[in-house]
Design an enzyme around this catalytic site. Structure first.
Site, PDB file in Angstrom:
ATOM      1  N   LYS A 187      53.655  70.158  -5.820  1.00 19.79           N
ATOM      2  CA  LYS A 187      54.545  71.336  -5.655  1.00 19.79           C
ATOM      3  C   LYS A 187      56.135  70.740  -5.733  1.00 19.79           C
ATOM      4  O   LYS A 187      56.882  71.208  -6.133  1.00 19.79           O
ATOM      5  CB  LYS A 187      54.601  72.357  -4.519  1.00 19.79           C
ATOM      6  CG  LYS A 187      54.730  71.715  -3.348  1.00 19.79           C
ATOM      7  CD  LYS A 187      54.467  72.585  -2.208  1.00 19.79           C
ATOM      8  CE  LYS A 187      54.710  71.907  -0.777  1.00 19.79           C
ATOM      9  NZ  LYS A 187      54.404  72.842   0.382  1.00 19.79           N
TER      10      LYS A 187
ATOM     11  N   LYS B 146      49.273  62.842  -9.176  1.00 19.35           N
ATOM     12  CA  LYS B 146      48.626  64.069  -8.594  1.00 19.35           C
ATOM     13  C   LYS B 146      49.399  65.268  -8.725  1.00 19.35           C
ATOM     14  O   LYS B 146      50.680  65.298  -8.822  1.00 19.35           O
ATOM     15  CB  LYS B 146      48.060  64.005  -7.159  1.00 19.35           C
ATOM     16  CG  LYS B 146      49.469  63.835  -6.294  1.00 19.35           C
ATOM     17  CD  LYS B 146      48.971  63.708  -4.832  1.00 19.35           C
ATOM     18  CE  LYS B 146      50.249  63.781  -3.721  1.00 19.35           C
ATOM     19  NZ  LYS B 146      49.589  63.774  -2.527  1.00 19.35           N
TER      20      LYS B 146
ATOM     21  N   LYS C 290      56.527  55.396  -1.283  1.00 16.06           N
ATOM     22  CA  LYS C 290      57.583  56.308  -1.045  1.00 16.06           C
ATOM     23  C   LYS C 290      58.763  55.473  -0.629  1.00 16.06           C
ATOM     24  O   LYS C 290      59.910  55.395  -0.853  1.00 16.06           O
ATOM     25  CB  LYS C 290      57.283  57.314   0.124  1.00 16.06           C
ATOM     26  CG  LYS C 290      56.435  58.490  -0.453  1.00 16.06           C
ATOM     27  CD  LYS C 290      56.385  59.548   0.808  1.00 16.06           C
ATOM     28  CE  LYS C 290      55.253  60.996   0.190  1.00 16.06           C
ATOM     29  NZ  LYS C 290      56.112  61.470  -0.884  1.00 16.06           N
TER      30      LYS C 290
END
Length: 254
Positions: free
Chosen positions: A118, A115, A31
């Protein structure tokens, strides 16, 4: 915010965990990117908050996906160091991960190397709990595979990420082994397999989605559950945090 003890314990863990442990976290490196010096501190120490969420209630086992195993290992390290630093052997349990054998990590339907999430821009990359029968069927039909047929043995799934993902989803949702799936579908085309996979997912997911939609229509009932949960969690959290303050010497604040 509803259980402030989580944040309080996370700060204590900020003073226990080592910077080197934080820097090694894979998700932080992903990230933060190449220029991690510009990443915010909250992102760096977020795993300490996760550890607090677990250890505040003295959990012994935690269900996680493969991608969260590293954070759970960090939680174990923090527990060990806290117990050692403050000479309180076995105060925090050394938690064990509960990782499903056949489906430890569910990957994107559009990219077998990522992965399922959402936050992905494409809704076709995932199955949502509120997806209806037709949408699930459509997503599985559009799920990425390759030009070869389904293999007969597990070794032949190597370097076929999207295929391996769909096979593992089918195995997990039907509580069977990957070998059994390949025995049933080996050599067959993907249209046949995808049809069966859709049926399996629809059978499991649609009743959940139906219940979710039903519950969302009764906000009063949901708020009542949340309020009761907050009260119960705070009772446990405050009791344990009071013990922790005494252990580290902050008796004036207990």
């Amino acid at each position: 915010a509803s259980v402030a003890a989580h944040s309080e314990l996370a700060w204590i863990f900020n003073c226990v965990a080592r910077i080197g442990w934080m820097n090694r976290m894979t998700q932080f490196k992903e990230k933060a990117g190449a220029n991690k010096e510009n990443a915010n501190v909250g992102l760096l120490v977020y795993p300490n908050l996760m550890a607090a969420d677990i250890l505040l209630y003295k959990a012994t086992h935690v269900p996680v996906g493969e991608d969260q195993k590293q954070h759970l290992e960090l939680t174990r390290d923090i527990a060990k160091k806290f117990n050692n630093d403050f000479k309180c052997e076995n105060y925090f349990p050394i938690v064990e991960p509960l990782i499903p054998k056949e489906i430890s990590r569910v990957m994107s339907l559009r990219d077998g190397k990522k992965k399922m999430s959402k936050s992905d821009k494409s809704d076709y990359s995932r199955i949502n709990l509120k997806d209806n029968k037709d949408l699930i069927d459509k997503k599985i039909k559009k799920a990425k595979t390759d030009s070869a047929s389904i293999p007969y043995v597990v070794n032949e799934l190597k370097n076929r990420d999207e295929v391996a993902n769909l096979i593992s989803i089918y195995a997990g949702i039907n509580s069977i082994g990957v070998e059994q799936v390949l025995k049933e579908f080996g050599g067959k085309n993907f249209s046949t397999f995808k049809s069966k996979l859709s049926e399996s997912i629809i059978e499991r997911i649609c009743p959940i989605g139906k219940e979710v939609k039903k519950l969302l229509q009764d906000q009063g009932y949901l708020n009542d559950i949340l309020e009761k949960g907050v009260k119960r969690a705070n009772l446990i959290a405050k009791t344990n945090l009071k013990e922790i303050y005494k252990i580290i010497g902050l008796t004036k604040f207990t």
